[in-house]
Design a protein around this motif. Sequence first.
Motif, PDB file in Angstrom:
ATOM      1  N   HIS A  38     -50.040  -3.620 -39.269  1.00 39.34           N
ATOM      2  CA  HIS A  38     -50.566  -4.938 -39.632  1.00 39.34           C
ATOM      3  C   HIS A  38     -52.044  -5.057 -39.232  1.00 39.34           C
ATOM      4  O   HIS A  38     -52.876  -5.528 -40.004  1.00 39.34           O
ATOM      5  N   LEU A  39     -52.360  -4.614 -38.028  1.00 41.65           N
ATOM      6  CA  LEU A  39     -53.726  -4.688 -37.526  1.00 41.65           C
ATOM      7  C   LEU A  39     -54.670  -3.827 -38.358  1.00 41.65           C
ATOM      8  O   LEU A  39     -55.745  -4.278 -38.775  1.00 41.65           O
ATOM      9  N   ILE A  40     -54.293  -2.595 -38.614  1.00 40.58           N
ATOM     10  CA  ILE A  40     -55.168  -1.676 -39.347  1.00 40.58           C
ATOM     11  C   ILE A  40     -55.342  -2.121 -40.788  1.00 40.58           C
ATOM     12  O   ILE A  40     -56.445  -2.035 -41.341  1.00 40.58           O
ATOM     13  N   ALA A  56     -60.096   4.240 -29.271  1.00 41.19           N
ATOM     14  CA  ALA A  56     -59.950   4.555 -27.852  1.00 41.19           C
ATOM     15  C   ALA A  56     -58.499   4.309 -27.465  1.00 41.19           C
ATOM     16  O   ALA A  56     -57.919   3.288 -27.822  1.00 41.19           O
ATOM     17  N   ASP A  57     -57.923   5.258 -26.771  1.00 39.78           N
ATOM     18  CA  ASP A  57     -56.569   5.110 -26.239  1.00 39.78           C
ATOM     19  C   ASP A  57     -56.691   4.995 -24.727  1.00 39.78           C
ATOM     20  O   ASP A  57     -56.908   5.984 -24.032  1.00 39.78           O
ATOM     21  N   LEU A  58     -56.593   3.757 -24.237  1.00 41.90           N
ATOM     22  CA  LEU A  58     -56.729   3.502 -22.809  1.00 41.90           C
ATOM     23  C   LEU A  58     -55.420   3.807 -22.092  1.00 41.90           C
ATOM     24  O   LEU A  58     -54.363   3.338 -22.496  1.00 41.90           O
ATOM     25  N   GLY A  59     -55.497   4.593 -21.040  1.00 42.52           N
ATOM     26  CA  GLY A  59     -54.295   4.982 -20.310  1.00 42.52           C
ATOM     27  C   GLY A  59     -53.475   5.984 -21.088  1.00 42.52           C
ATOM     28  O   GLY A  59     -52.251   5.915 -21.113  1.00 42.52           O
ATOM     29  N   GLN A  92     -62.379   9.781 -34.737  1.00 44.25           N
ATOM     30  CA  GLN A  92     -62.821  10.115 -33.389  1.00 44.25           C
ATOM     31  C   GLN A  92     -61.843   9.419 -32.457  1.00 44.25           C
ATOM     32  O   GLN A  92     -61.752   8.196 -32.454  1.00 44.25           O
ATOM     33  N   MET A  93     -61.078  10.196 -31.702  1.00 44.36           N
ATOM     34  CA  MET A  93     -60.110   9.646 -30.762  1.00 44.36           C
ATOM     35  C   MET A  93     -60.648   9.868 -29.360  1.00 44.36           C
ATOM     36  O   MET A  93     -60.812  11.003 -28.919  1.00 44.36           O
ATOM     37  N   VAL A 150     -59.004  -0.313 -30.202  1.00 40.79           N
ATOM     38  CA  VAL A 150     -58.690   0.071 -28.828  1.00 40.79           C
ATOM     39  C   VAL A 150     -57.184  -0.083 -28.654  1.00 40.79           C
ATOM     40  O   VAL A 150     -56.627  -1.142 -28.915  1.00 40.79           O
ATOM     41  N   HIS A 151     -56.555   0.996 -28.233  1.00 42.21           N
ATOM     42  CA  HIS A 151     -55.106   1.038 -28.068  1.00 42.21           C
ATOM     43  C   HIS A 151     -54.795   1.193 -26.585  1.00 42.21           C
ATOM     44  O   HIS A 151     -55.447   1.966 -25.895  1.00 42.21           O
TER      45      HIS A 151
END
Length: 163
Positions: A38-40, A56-59, A92-93, A150-151
């Motif tokens: 939904h977001l994308i 960006a994958d935080l954590g 870019q991840m 940002v994930h």
Amino acid sequence: MSLVNILHMNIGDGESSYANNSMVQETTIRQAVPFLKHLIKGLANHDVFDECFTVADLGCSSGKNMLLVGSNIIDIVHEVCQENNRKEVQFQMCLNDLFGNDFNNVFKLLPDFYAKLKKDKGESFGRYFVSAVPGSFYERLFPDQCLHLVHGANSNHWLSQVI
């Protein structure tokens, strides 16, 4: 000693490692796919799919779940590009976790991940770049306006102050 310096998952891929003990986190990531979609799809309406889509994958931690997050996002963006007759974008991840994270374990998983992407999406699929951004997300990690998404599926519980 700072909390940032002592908190981290068990490194490597041994019996007690995060890589082999993260089924709950995997379930959470899989359950979030409809929300990500939904977001994308909403982002596509704002024409953010230019040459490179930066996430960006935080954590991110150090196991296969990091690849699952990336794979889910790639699948959704690929689908959105096809639905809207757009050319494939590059990815870019940016993988973020604390300095104690076993990023070497993450990078060892990438060759098989890249091969699977080529097999599933074809040779013409956009390129995929991965980088590590170690540090606490309580501090600034990225320059202004450089991220599209940002994930942080399994790191949000750290966002309240515990001191």
